[in-house]
Design a protein around this motif. Structure first.
Motif, PDB file in Angstrom:
ATOM      1  N   VAL A 148      -1.940  45.138 -31.782  1.00 36.28           N
ATOM      2  CA  VAL A 148      -1.345  46.451 -31.996  1.00 36.28           C
ATOM      3  C   VAL A 148       0.156  46.323 -31.818  1.00 36.28           C
ATOM      4  O   VAL A 148       0.642  45.944 -30.744  1.00 36.28           O
ATOM      5  CB  VAL A 148      -1.929  47.483 -31.009  1.00 36.28           C
ATOM      6  CG1 VAL A 148      -1.204  48.816 -31.137  1.00 36.28           C
ATOM      7  CG2 VAL A 148      -3.426  47.661 -31.257  1.00 36.28           C
ATOM      8  N   THR A 149       0.890  46.602 -32.879  1.00 32.83           N
ATOM      9  CA  THR A 149       2.350  46.442 -32.827  1.00 32.83           C
ATOM     10  C   THR A 149       3.081  47.774 -32.776  1.00 32.83           C
ATOM     11  O   THR A 149       4.303  47.815 -32.647  1.00 32.83           O
ATOM     12  CB  THR A 149       2.840  45.645 -34.048  1.00 32.83           C
ATOM     13  OG1 THR A 149       2.441  46.323 -35.249  1.00 32.83           O
ATOM     14  CG2 THR A 149       2.251  44.240 -34.033  1.00 32.83           C
ATOM     15  N   GLY A 150       2.335  48.876 -32.895  1.00 32.63           N
ATOM     16  CA  GLY A 150       2.917  50.211 -32.841  1.00 32.63           C
ATOM     17  C   GLY A 150       1.798  51.236 -32.922  1.00 32.63           C
ATOM     18  O   GLY A 150       0.618  50.888 -33.069  1.00 32.63           O
ATOM     19  N   THR A 151       2.136  52.505 -32.827  1.00 32.09           N
ATOM     20  CA  THR A 151       1.108  53.543 -32.877  1.00 32.09           C
ATOM     21  C   THR A 151       0.272  53.431 -34.147  1.00 32.09           C
ATOM     22  O   THR A 151      -0.956  53.593 -34.106  1.00 32.09           O
ATOM     23  CB  THR A 151       1.760  54.933 -32.818  1.00 32.09           C
ATOM     24  OG1 THR A 151       2.530  55.035 -31.616  1.00 32.09           O
ATOM     25  CG2 THR A 151       0.698  56.032 -32.838  1.00 32.09           C
ATOM     26  N   TYR A 152       0.925  53.130 -35.254  1.00 29.75           N
ATOM     27  CA  TYR A 152       0.231  53.085 -36.543  1.00 29.75           C
ATOM     28  C   TYR A 152       0.237  51.693 -37.175  1.00 29.75           C
ATOM     29  O   TYR A 152      -0.211  51.548 -38.318  1.00 29.75           O
ATOM     30  CB  TYR A 152       0.898  54.064 -37.519  1.00 29.75           C
ATOM     31  CG  TYR A 152       0.981  55.481 -36.997  1.00 29.75           C
ATOM     32  CD1 TYR A 152      -0.164  56.240 -36.771  1.00 29.75           C
ATOM     33  CD2 TYR A 152       2.212  56.069 -36.719  1.00 29.75           C
ATOM     34  CE1 TYR A 152      -0.093  57.528 -36.293  1.00 29.75           C
ATOM     35  CE2 TYR A 152       2.295  57.366 -36.237  1.00 29.75           C
ATOM     36  CZ  TYR A 152       1.133  58.101 -36.017  1.00 29.75           C
ATOM     37  OH  TYR A 152       1.215  59.391 -35.541  1.00 29.75           O
ATOM     38  N   THR A 153       0.713  50.697 -36.479  1.00 28.64           N
ATOM     39  CA  THR A 153       0.842  49.371 -37.087  1.00 28.64           C
ATOM     40  C   THR A 153       0.102  48.309 -36.287  1.00 28.64           C
ATOM     41  O   THR A 153      -0.078  48.428 -35.070  1.00 28.64           O
ATOM     42  CB  THR A 153       2.325  48.965 -37.209  1.00 28.64           C
ATOM     43  OG1 THR A 153       2.924  48.988 -35.899  1.00 28.64           O
ATOM     44  CG2 THR A 153       3.067  49.900 -38.134  1.00 28.64           C
ATOM     45  N   GLY A 154      -0.306  47.281 -36.996  1.00 28.32           N
ATOM     46  CA  GLY A 154      -1.009  46.195 -36.334  1.00 28.32           C
ATOM     47  C   GLY A 154      -1.224  45.019 -37.258  1.00 28.32           C
ATOM     48  O   GLY A 154      -0.873  45.055 -38.435  1.00 28.32           O
ATOM     49  N   LYS A 155      -1.840  43.971 -36.699  1.00 23.61           N
ATOM     50  CA  LYS A 155      -2.130  42.754 -37.453  1.00 23.61           C
ATOM     51  C   LYS A 155      -3.536  42.268 -37.100  1.00 23.61           C
ATOM     52  O   LYS A 155      -3.934  42.281 -35.936  1.00 23.61           O
ATOM     53  CB  LYS A 155      -1.116  41.655 -37.117  1.00 23.61           C
ATOM     54  CG  LYS A 155       0.314  41.962 -37.505  1.00 23.61           C
ATOM     55  CD  LYS A 155       1.242  40.829 -37.089  1.00 23.61           C
ATOM     56  CE  LYS A 155       2.701  41.137 -37.461  1.00 23.61           C
ATOM     57  NZ  LYS A 155       3.585  40.021 -37.037  1.00 23.61           N
ATOM     58  N   LEU A 156      -4.251  41.836 -38.126  1.00 21.62           N
ATOM     59  CA  LEU A 156      -5.504  41.140 -37.919  1.00 21.62           C
ATOM     60  C   LEU A 156      -5.188  39.647 -37.896  1.00 21.62           C
ATOM     61  O   LEU A 156      -4.707  39.092 -38.888  1.00 21.62           O
ATOM     62  CB  LEU A 156      -6.493  41.434 -39.053  1.00 21.62           C
ATOM     63  CG  LEU A 156      -7.323  42.728 -38.980  1.00 21.62           C
ATOM     64  CD1 LEU A 156      -6.423  43.958 -38.935  1.00 21.62           C
ATOM     65  CD2 LEU A 156      -8.289  42.803 -40.151  1.00 21.62           C
ATOM     66  N   ILE A 157      -5.433  39.000 -36.763  1.00 19.85           N
ATOM     67  CA  ILE A 157      -5.164  37.574 -36.611  1.00 19.85           C
ATOM     68  C   ILE A 157      -6.495  36.839 -36.752  1.00 19.85           C
ATOM     69  O   ILE A 157      -7.439  37.087 -35.990  1.00 19.85           O
ATOM     70  CB  ILE A 157      -4.524  37.263 -35.249  1.00 19.85           C
ATOM     71  CG1 ILE A 157      -3.277  38.140 -35.027  1.00 19.85           C
ATOM     72  CG2 ILE A 157      -4.183  35.790 -35.163  1.00 19.85           C
ATOM     73  CD1 ILE A 157      -2.197  37.968 -36.058  1.00 19.85           C
TER      74      ILE A 157
END
Length: 516
Positions: A148-157
């Motif tokens: 989770v990089t922000g309230t609405y942002t993220g990455k699938l690793i």
């Protein structure tokens, strides 16, 4: 061979769709007299938790009630954003996304955020207290974590490249985004009450009677619900379902392939037909009694007349399957052996195994087609000296055998499983880790498991093809599966209804159903 869109095509399509404005609320007026649509489903629901769902019926409900990061467009295996404003694959092992703000979960459970994505996806890769995986864990087998990089942002690793993750996970039932807050508050209740943020809300379930989905007035997505409510009526018996459609009690049903001419006679009914990619087979429990002997299983395979089964149970209107993967799929084994009935060879194998007067139980569903298949197999095997007792169960009791190792005492079982357009979805149910869940034949192979994991992480189609063929060869050598058909999907629906199906035939895109 069907091919998925390339990663570049998907990212470009996502960017274009993201530029389109979202519309709040739902239509001011529904089509006159068609604000409710009633559809027949072939079975009652069992579990609407995405990680524990039984099959496509629950998956179809989830696709209407929950958003996903990305979804399939109407009727095709092309992707576009859903909950995501944009989603892109930065590398073979990283997928990045940004959510649209203001997407609210039903029943006051708040806004959908990246934390909900993390919770929903990581459930698939987190074993329970006893170390057991969820049934659909392999859909996200490549996922290492969600950052989770922000309230609405993220990455699938990802742990490794995963060419199938879009088609069987992100855009499919396992990609359904749940409310973390709701799931933690409701606990086990999420198996019968799903909280999503999609165009329809899960309003009501009356077991063995109906499931009601209601238009969500707070939906903030790009396509608005066309009906005020969708009623799903479980009708198990195909003939009863057909009569319900013809009597206009339901507006859509899947029908037996033998009913095509009857449906075509009704001017108020539209007929749709799709070749299947699913697989119906007889499963032999390799751990149970005489079936533990390979020669006995080989004898049973030679004792069953598949063409008679197809002619008798399907009126000859479906094709024969000779292996797991259907012709349109990557991994199809075109040179798979065809086992024609050979009574003398079957009896010789039983004699070699020192077996005579074998008595076995054949478990199947209690619908007319399944029982017709069982009766033909019963008559076939009687001629080679095997007595079958048919155990026909209602769907609830039958599918409950996928829980808690309930299937360990099965002997012969007639099974139909749904397919997806990546072979890894089909092969996962034959893994050793699925014994005690959905691997009812309880056959295991270290080589099969290794090839499944290797093929799922490969980007080269030719390399994957080779591995999936070898996996089917291993299944064939085990004689634990007697393949019958990949099926045909025949639908009848009211002429005033415009339904939407994915090419599997079993995936109904309820959010796109509308008046014609």
């Amino acid at each position: 061979m069907l091919k998925n869109a390339t990663r570049r095509q998907f990212v470009l399509g996502s960017a274009a769709a993201a530029a389109a404005p979202f519309v709040l609320g739902f239509p001011v007026a529904y089509a006159q007299g068609n604000d409710t649509v009633t559809l027949r489903i072939g079975d009652d629901i069992s579990n609407v938790d995405p990680a524990f769902r039984v099959g496509p019926i629950e998956g179809n409900i989830l696709s209407a009630v929950c958003q996903r990061l990305a979804r399939f467009k109407p009727g095709v295996l092309e992707w576009e954003p859903d909950a995501a404003k944009w989603i892109k694959q930065n590398s073979d092992t990283e997928i990045e996304f940004e959510l649209n703000p203001g997407q609210m979960f039903h029943d006051g459970y708040g806004e959908l955020t990246a934390e909900d994505v993390k919770f929903s996806f990581e459930r698939f890769i987190t074993p329970d207290a006893q170390g057991a995986k969820v049934p659909y864990a392999d859909d996200f087998a490549a996922l290492d974590r969600v950052e989770v990089t922000g309230t609405y942002t993220g990455k699938l690793i990802l742990k490794n490249p995963a060419p199938a993750i879009w088609v069987i996970a992100i855009c499919d039932g396992s990609g359904s985004i749940l409310s973390k807050k709701a799931a933690e508050a409701l606990g086990a209740e999420i198996s019968t009450r799903v909280i999503g943020s999609g165009p329809y809300a899960f309003k009501e379930w009356k077991p063995r009677d109906q499931v009601v989905l209601a238009a969500n007035p707070d939906y903030a997505g790009p396509d608005m619900p066309a009906f005020r409510q969708i009623i799903l009526k479980p009708i198990v018996e195909p003939r009863t379902a057909l009569l319900s459609l013809l009597a206009k009690e339901t507006a859509l049903t899947e029908a037996d392939v033998t009913a095509e001419e009857e449906l075509a006679k009704d001017s108020d009914v539209t007929v749709a037909k799709m070749e299947g990619i699913d697989y119906t087979w007889v499963s032999l429990n390799v751990e149970k009694g005489a079936l533990a002997d390979l020669r006995v299983r080989q004898a049973i395979r030679l004792g069953v007349d598949i063409q008679t089964v197809i002619d008798g149970a399907y009126a000859g209107k479906v094709g024969r399957a000779n292996a797991l993967l259907a012709p349109p799929l990557l991994g199809h084994w075109a040179e798979a052996p065809v086992y024609n009935r050979d009574i003398a060879a079957a009896q010789a194998l039983l004699a070699e195994a020192g077996q005579s007067n074998i008595t076995l139980t054949f478990t199947c569903l209690n619908d007319s087609t399944s029982q017709a298949i069982a009766q033909i197999v019963q008559a076939n095997l009687a001629e080679i000296g095997i007595t079958l007792t048919i155990n026909a169960l209602d769907p609830g009791a039958y599918w409950a055998m996928g829980s808690g190792d309930a299937a360990k005492d099965l002997e012969l079982t007639l099974i139909t499983y749904a397919s997806k357009f990546d072979p890894s979805f089909q092969t996962q149910w034959f893994l050793g880790s699925q014994v005690g869940l959905w691997n009812w034949q309880r056959w295991t192979s270290a080589e099969f498991d290794r090839l499944h994991n290797e093929a799922a992480a490969m980007l080269d189609p030719a390399g994957r093809q080779e591995k999936y063929v070898r996996m089917q060869q291993l299944l064939d050598e085990s004689a634990s599966c007697i393949w019958i058909t990949h099926g045909v999907h025949l639908f009848g629906h009211a002429t005033w209804l415009a339904p939407s199906f994915l090419p599997t035939g079993l995936d109904w895109q309820l959010r796109f159903f509308k008046p014609a």
